[in-house]
Structure formats: C-alpha cells, structure tokens
Design an enzyme around this catalytic site. Structure first.
Site, PDB file in Angstrom:
ATOM      1  N   HIS A 134      16.214  17.566  -1.032  1.00 54.57           N
ATOM      2  CA  HIS A 134      17.204  16.440  -0.439  1.00 54.57           C
ATOM      3  C   HIS A 134      18.174  17.120   0.568  1.00 54.57           C
ATOM      4  O   HIS A 134      18.644  18.271   0.573  1.00 54.57           O
ATOM      5  CB  HIS A 134      17.883  15.814  -1.573  1.00 54.57           C
ATOM      6  CG  HIS A 134      18.628  14.549  -1.233  1.00 54.57           C
ATOM      7  ND1 HIS A 134      19.997  14.793  -0.622  1.00 54.57           N
ATOM      8  CD2 HIS A 134      18.514  13.104  -1.331  1.00 54.57           C
ATOM      9  CE1 HIS A 134      20.337  13.434  -0.665  1.00 54.57           C
ATOM     10  NE2 HIS A 134      19.534  12.536  -0.972  1.00 54.57           N
ATOM     11  N   ASP A 211      18.884  21.449  -8.753  1.00 55.30           N
ATOM     12  CA  ASP A 211      19.285  20.099  -8.669  1.00 55.30           C
ATOM     13  C   ASP A 211      18.616  19.328  -9.606  1.00 55.30           C
ATOM     14  O   ASP A 211      17.473  18.870  -9.471  1.00 55.30           O
ATOM     15  CB  ASP A 211      18.900  19.790  -7.130  1.00 55.30           C
ATOM     16  CG  ASP A 211      19.211  18.356  -6.594  1.00 55.30           C
ATOM     17  OD1 ASP A 211      19.569  17.586  -7.637  1.00 55.30           O
ATOM     18  OD2 ASP A 211      19.129  18.130  -5.431  1.00 55.30           O
ATOM     19  N   GLN A 214      17.427  13.935 -10.184  1.00 53.45           N
ATOM     20  CA  GLN A 214      16.371  13.063 -10.104  1.00 53.45           C
ATOM     21  C   GLN A 214      15.529  13.399 -11.597  1.00 53.45           C
ATOM     22  O   GLN A 214      14.339  12.927 -11.860  1.00 53.45           O
ATOM     23  CB  GLN A 214      15.197  13.006  -9.368  1.00 53.45           C
ATOM     24  CG  GLN A 214      15.698  12.453  -8.007  1.00 53.45           C
ATOM     25  CD  GLN A 214      16.167  11.064  -7.928  1.00 53.45           C
ATOM     26  OE1 GLN A 214      15.891  10.457  -8.899  1.00 53.45           O
ATOM     27  NE2 GLN A 214      17.044  10.550  -6.954  1.00 53.45           N
ATOM     28  N   LYS A 237      23.223   7.966 -10.783  1.00 53.44           N
ATOM     29  CA  LYS A 237      21.764   7.850 -10.969  1.00 53.44           C
ATOM     30  C   LYS A 237      21.220   7.830 -12.432  1.00 53.44           C
ATOM     31  O   LYS A 237      20.021   7.788 -12.905  1.00 53.44           O
ATOM     32  CB  LYS A 237      21.084   9.032 -10.414  1.00 53.44           C
ATOM     33  CG  LYS A 237      21.401   8.869  -8.837  1.00 53.44           C
ATOM     34  CD  LYS A 237      20.440  10.108  -8.243  1.00 53.44           C
ATOM     35  CE  LYS A 237      20.907  10.263  -6.821  1.00 53.44           C
ATOM     36  NZ  LYS A 237      20.530   9.409  -5.855  1.00 53.44           N
ATOM     37  N   CYS A 375      16.548  10.882   2.895  1.00 52.22           N
ATOM     38  CA  CYS A 375      17.396  12.125   2.963  1.00 52.22           C
ATOM     39  C   CYS A 375      16.257  13.316   2.851  1.00 52.22           C
ATOM     40  O   CYS A 375      16.952  14.419   2.100  1.00 52.22           O
ATOM     41  CB  CYS A 375      18.354  12.161   2.087  1.00 52.22           C
ATOM     42  SG  CYS A 375      19.549  10.969   2.231  1.00 52.22           S
TER      43      CYS A 375
END
Ligand SMILES: Cc1ncc(COP(=O)(O)O)c(C=O)c1O
Lengths: 417, 140
Positions: A134, A211, A214, A237, A375
């Site tokens: 991202h 990261d 997600q 999220k 992104c």
C-alpha cells in the site's frame, strides 16, 4: 456438508442476535436499492456495540487520561488501558507496553520509518519492501530513505501476485536495515508467507515490520508465533472506530528507538535544558490521543473475539470461494491476483469496460465497490492496467449479496459493452 | 440556440429519465456523439487528470468561436464530457466565460462535480473556462 454461509442470517449470533442485525448501516437503501456493502477493505461498518460505546463514553466518563486525580479521569484512563490489554492478548503480545496507540496503520508505519530511519539508516543502506505494498508502506520509507541517503528496494512478485522468495533472499545483503511487508495485499488479496520472510530476515539479523491492516480482521495474528519486530493495523478496518490504530513493537526495539513526537504524556520531567522521556508505551504517545476511539476499539475486539477468528476465517473463506466461482461464470472478467493463498479482497478487470464505469453503474444499483488503484499504483503498473474493480468482504456479508453483485455486474456490462 | 437553451433542452430530456440507470444509459449513448480529439493532440498537454479516468480536451477557434474536441478512456466520463462539449462548444470566448453551467446539477449529476469525484468533470469545466479566458484576453 452444509456450508455455514447457507445459514447466513443465523450463522453468527452476538449478544443474542444475528450479527447482521447489529450493523445499522447495512440496513439502508441507496438510490432506492438495498445496500450491498463490498468495500470492507477500505473500512468496515460498525456494530451497535461500538456505536453505543461511543455514545456511552461521551455520556459518562469523558475526560482526559493519565492526568486527572478525579474520578472521571481515572475511569477513562482505566478504560483506555483495558483496550491496550485487550489488544495485547488479541495479537498475543508478551507485554501490553509493547502496544502503542496510533492514528492508524499509516501513522504506525511513519512512526517506525522515521524513528528507525534516523537511528539506523545511513548513506548506502537500504530498506526492503514488497511489490504489493500500500502507498502507506512505500512513501514513508521513500521519505526517510531520501533524508538518510538510503535506497528503497523492492521484493518482486510474479504474474499471480505471489512474492518471489528467492529474489527476496538475493536482495538481503548486509546493507538492508529493515524489511517492511504486508501480510495480506489490499488490492490482490495475496496472503504473504510473512513467517517465512521474518525467519529469513532474522537469519540475517534484519528486523521486519508487518502491515497487518488487511489481516487482523480476517485471521488470527500472533506476533510471538510470527516473531515480527513491528506490526501495524487500523481500528476502522476491524469494525472499530476511525482514528485509532495499533503499533506493536518488541520491547527491545521500542526501547532503542527515539521518541517520534514530543509533547505532553510522553515525558517524565521537562526543563528548558532537557527532557527525560517516559517509559513504554507512553514515550510514543505524545499529546491527548483519540481517547474515545481507543476505548471503544475494545468493543470491536470483543465483537471479533466473541464470534471467534477461526469462525470468521472459515465463513469468509466460503464467501470468497463462492464469489470467485460466480465470477468465473461472467464473460470477460479477468481476476487480478491469482495467488494460491488469498483473503479478503478480489480485484478484477473486464475486457471492454473501464473499472470506473462499472463502479458508477454498480453504485446506482446499490452495490458499493471500490475502483481505481487502491493506493497500490505500482501493482497496477505491474499488471499494466489503469485500475481494478475490487470487492472485499466482512463477516456480515452473505452469499445472497454476492448473487446481487453478480446480477448487477452482468447488467452493468450489458449497458457498457 | 443559446447556451442556456441547450442546457434547458438537456434538462427537459432528463426529466423523463426517472431511474438512475436510465440516466446513465443516456449518458453512455451520448458518448458516441462526442467530437473526438485528433490522435495527435492526445498528449499530456491536453490531458485533464482525474484520478480514475483520463480526459483529453482540445480547443480550436473558428470565426471567433471556440470549438472543443475531446476523448476519455471511460465511457461515462466520455458521455459527461460530451454533454458539456455539446452545451459549450461553438460560442464566443465571452459567452463561454460568462456561462453559468447549471444543467449538471439540474439533471441530478451534481455528484460528478464534487472535487472529490475523480472523473475530471470539474477540472474539465475549469479548463474550458480557462481556455475561454485566454482567448478572451488575447482578443482584448
Ligand atoms: C494493506 C494496507 N496498508 C495500509 C493501509 C492504510 O491504512 P490507514 O489508512 O487506516 O492508515 C491500508 C488501508 O487502506 C491497507 O489496506
């Protein structure tokens, strides 16, 4: 065997009710059509438990934390620290002071890029990221590399959207100071072998930032099992409020890094000659934080824990598979990202129709999707496409909604092609 | 026909399109009528950057009037661009500068004019006005 997605309205019960009933935003019409919300990778809707917790916070214990001797301040401080403890057990962090509240994933990455960069990056050094990051896991590193005279290097991927691990090993020379990779790609859905990446990096004494923006809402993330050095994610999220995120860092690393921002709360004592910084986690939490969001994030974690991440993962995997199978039957659809292990998001392009056009028509049919580069412009460049149409799932989505999406997609395509 | 007469005509046509999808079908069909920009002008200089779809716009003057040709890689953008071009093309710089473009709002497509929408329609309108201003001051 009966699929759990077939019993959808009753598949999960939370606080005595089918979970879908607990998301007020899902029960509305847009342009006169019932809303189908498939933009969950951008942000999820919020359950009543979270919405009510926000009102409850402002109606009862609203006050500043870590400062007041008074009752309300103590209540708010306690609630704030309760979330920190919940987060620690949610990701299985050894210590709750390794959990830092941030504004979100982006903020967490900037914090590490900046403080780590100033401490450990020198001219000629490099930072290694992956081809599917991202922008928020690219740009902060670019900025710090620019300031420190370091280079940003990229682990390449193949046509299916899987990282090339041999290339990764080849790139790991002794100038690489940190590796930053996503656990799950927000545009391709690829689930990366982060444990393996971390193991290889550690063999070379290189720390790894993961990261997990997600990941945490879809699967169990265990920072000790994974052995990552840093992990970041966003509250919004994972059914929680906006404006709050988490940075987990190993104690030994966080102690070695300088503070990111200066201000109140992050100090022990201040004179004009100098400042003695506070201990972890407060050293990295300057100023009044988003107290409301930190406190109510706990309700989102409760919600996830109550349903159980194993159940969520099983259910969402069925949805994902079902959607893929249905999409295969729509003429002209090409799935972007065909890695063996995928989760959360499905990206696609359709021959002869611009993703933007499909997105606008789907919107008018009540189906919320995302179109564009998500992104991740370098990913679009890699596949030589202007963007994709992306659908992404949450635990409240149903097979019926996928059917509506497929019917709407076919209708949009007959209009466009 | 004046610019406003053209606008009113469009507003009337859209009156009959109740369903959103009908409106978009109209826009998509109208994309075919767009006077297409010559390939040689499809350069960065004439590109209006929206985030998601690209629009090229080229102005020409004939007999003191400005005419536009354009194109887009997305058909809805192309249709919207066509509506704007149909309304504003073929007028004097002064007429274009002074035009109040109200039809987009009246036909229910105001959302496309929001600066956060990335289809480039708003930037295109601005660009058309800029061109008209430029020609206007050239003349003066
Ligand atoms: C993989 C990934 N990383 C980082 C981010 C940035 O998250 P936030 O905007 O919440 O900081 C996102 C969200 O869009 C994401 O999907």
């Amino acid at each position: 065997m009966e699929a759990i997605t077939d019993r959808v309205e009753t598949a999960f019960i939370y606080k005595g009710e089918p979970i879908r009933n607990q998301f007020p935003a899902l029960h509305q019409s847009v342009y006169g059509k019932p809303l189908v919300y498939f933009d969950n990778a951008a942000t999820t809707q919020k359950p009543n438990a979270v919405i009510e917790a926000i009102t409850a916070y402002y109606s009862t214990i609203n006050s500043n934390i870590h400062r007041g001797v008074h009752y309300l301040s103590q209540q708010a401080t306690d609630a704030y620290e309760v979330t920190r403890n919940s987060v620690a057990s949610f990701i299985n962090a050894p210590h709750s002071h390794e959990v830092i509240f941030t504004k979100g994933t982006t903020d967490g990455i900037n914090l590490i890029a900046d403080t780590f960069g100033y401490t450990y990056l020198n001219p000629g050094d490099s930072v290694l990221i992956s081809a599917m990051e991202h922008h928020s896991n690219i740009v902060p590193w670019q900025i710090i590399c620019g300031k420190r005279g370091a280079t940003l290097k990229v682990i390449p991927m193949d046509e299916s959207g899987e990282l090339l691990l041999d290339e990764f090993e080849r790139l790991l020379d002794d100038r690489v100071k940190i590796v930053a990779v996503t656990m799950v790609s927000n545009s391709l859905g690829t689930v990366n072998p982060v444990s393996e990446i971390i193991k290889i990096a550690h063999e070379n004494n290189i720390p790894v930032l993961v990261d997990a923006a997600q990941a945490v809402q879809h699967t169990k993330v265990d920072v000790q099992a994974m052995d990552c050095d840093f992990l970041v994610f966003s509250g919004h999220k994972m059914y929680g409020p906006t404006g709050i995120g988490i940075l987990y860092g190993k104690e030994e690393w966080l102690n070695k890094l300088p503070p990111y921002q200066g201000g109140g709360d992050m100090i022990k004592s201040v004179t004009f000659e100098g400042t003695e910084y506070n201990d972890l986690p407060f050293k990295f939490e300057a100023g009044t934080p988003n107290i409301e969001a930190a406190i109510t994030l706990n309700s989102a974690i409760d919600f996830i824990n109550e349903i159980g991440l194993e159940n969520i993962e099983r259910y969402e995997t069925e949805l994902y598979q079902y959607a893929l199978n249905q999409l295969l039957q729509v003429e002209g659809v090409r799935i972007i990202g065909t890695a063996a292990h995928r989760s959360g998001a499905i990206s696609m392009v359709v021959q002869g129709a611009h993703p933007y056009d499909i997105g606008v028509l789907l919107d008018k049919m009540g189906v919320a999707v995302r179109t564009g580069h998500h992104c991740t412009q370098p990913v679009m460049d890699f596949f030589e496409i202007p963007g994709t149409l992306r659908i992404s799932f949450a635990v409240y989505n149903t097979k019926q909604e996928i059917d509506v999406f497929i019917t709407s997609l076919k209708r949009a395509l007959t209009i466009l092609i | 026909m004046t610019i406003n007469e053209k606008q009113d005509e469009l507003v009337d046509e859209f009156e009959f399109l109740i369903d959103w999808i009908d409106k978009y079908e109209y826009i998509i069909t109208s994309a075919k009528e767009l006077p297409i920009i010559d390939e040689k002008y499809k350069q960065d200089q004439y590109l209006i950057k929206g985030c998601q779809s690209r629009v090229w716009l080229y102005p020409e003057t004939r007999d003191g009037k400005i005419f536009f040709t354009a194109d887009s890689d997305a058909i809805i953008s192309k249709g919207l661009v066509n509506l704007v071009v149909q309304v504003l093309s073929g007028y004097t710089p002064a007429e274009i500068v002074g035009a109040d473009v109200y039809f987009i709002d009246r036909i229910g497509l105001k959302e496309h004019l929001s600066p956060t929408r990335s289809n480039g329609l708003l930037s295109m309108l601005k660009q058309i006005k800029l061109y008209a201003h430029a020609y206007n001051s050239l003349k003066a």
